[in-house]
Scaffold this motif. Structure first.
Motif, short mmCIF file in Angstrom:
data_model
loop_
_atom_site.label_atom_id
_atom_site.label_comp_id
_atom_site.label_asym_id
_atom_site.label_seq_id
_atom_site.Cartn_x
_atom_site.Cartn_y
_atom_site.Cartn_z
N ARG A 34 16.03 -15.24 46.25
CA ARG A 34 15.30 -14.22 47.01
C ARG A 34 16.26 -13.09 47.43
O ARG A 34 15.93 -11.91 47.33
CB ARG A 34 14.64 -14.82 48.24
N ARG A 87 5.73 -11.57 35.30
CA ARG A 87 4.78 -10.84 36.14
C ARG A 87 4.13 -9.69 35.37
O ARG A 87 2.92 -9.49 35.46
CB ARG A 87 5.48 -10.31 37.39
N GLU A 101 9.53 -8.38 46.19
CA GLU A 101 8.15 -8.84 46.21
C GLU A 101 7.92 -10.07 45.33
O GLU A 101 6.84 -10.60 45.29
CB GLU A 101 7.19 -7.72 45.78
N ARG A 106 -4.71 -16.92 37.16
CA ARG A 106 -3.64 -17.07 38.16
C ARG A 106 -2.59 -18.00 37.56
O ARG A 106 -2.89 -19.12 37.17
CB ARG A 106 -4.18 -17.66 39.45
N GLU A 127 0.97 -19.93 38.34
CA GLU A 127 1.81 -20.37 39.44
C GLU A 127 3.12 -20.92 38.91
O GLU A 127 3.13 -21.70 37.96
CB GLU A 127 1.09 -21.44 40.26
N ASP A 164 6.66 -22.80 40.24
CA ASP A 164 7.38 -23.48 41.32
C ASP A 164 8.87 -23.37 41.01
O ASP A 164 9.37 -24.00 40.08
CB ASP A 164 6.97 -24.94 41.42
N VAL A 189 -2.72 -12.87 38.10
CA VAL A 189 -1.88 -12.89 39.30
C VAL A 189 -0.77 -13.91 39.09
O VAL A 189 -1.03 -15.02 38.63
CB VAL A 189 -2.72 -13.28 40.54
N LEU A 190 0.45 -13.52 39.43
CA LEU A 190 1.58 -14.44 39.37
C LEU A 190 1.95 -14.84 40.79
O LEU A 190 2.20 -13.98 41.64
CB LEU A 190 2.79 -13.78 38.69
N ASP A 191 1.96 -16.14 41.05
CA ASP A 191 2.41 -16.66 42.34
C ASP A 191 3.68 -17.47 42.11
O ASP A 191 3.68 -18.42 41.33
CB ASP A 191 1.35 -17.60 42.95
N VAL A 192 4.76 -17.05 42.78
CA VAL A 192 6.02 -17.78 42.69
C VAL A 192 6.22 -18.50 44.01
O VAL A 192 6.26 -17.87 45.06
CB VAL A 192 7.22 -16.84 42.40
N HIS A 193 6.33 -19.81 43.95
CA HIS A 193 6.47 -20.64 45.14
C HIS A 193 7.88 -21.21 45.21
O HIS A 193 8.53 -21.43 44.20
CB HIS A 193 5.47 -21.81 45.11
N THR A 243 0.14 -9.61 34.80
CA THR A 243 -0.63 -8.51 35.39
C THR A 243 -1.24 -7.61 34.32
O THR A 243 -2.30 -7.01 34.56
CB THR A 243 0.21 -7.67 36.38
#
Length: 69
Positions: A58, A38, A68, A15, A17, A19, A47-51, A42
């Motif tokens: 956006r 991403r 997404e 994973r 992440e 920020d 998993v890529l989480d963009v916070h 993948t």
């Protein structure tokens, strides 16, 4: 290149992440970088989480059809 090298060393299914809160000035290149990240993550079943994606970024992602992120 150093980012790609670091990603190449990730264990499968990691994973990652990001920020994005500090992004203040950006254009479509930021979207391209996040999409490339991403794809790389993948491809390794990660998993890529963009916070904290700024609302303007956006909105730009939505315009490009990749909301997404």
């Amino acid at each position: 290149a150093s980012c790609e090298a670091a990603l190449g060393k990730l264990a499968p299914a990691t994973r990652v992440e990001v920020d994005a809160a500090q992004l203040a000035t950006f254009d479509s290149t930021a979207i391209a970088v996040l999409l490339s990240l991403r794809r790389t993550v993948t491809a390794r079943q990660g998993v890529l989480d963009v916070h904290n994606l700024p609302s303007r970024l956006r909105d730009l992602a939505t315009v490009y059809g990749v909301s997404e992120l």
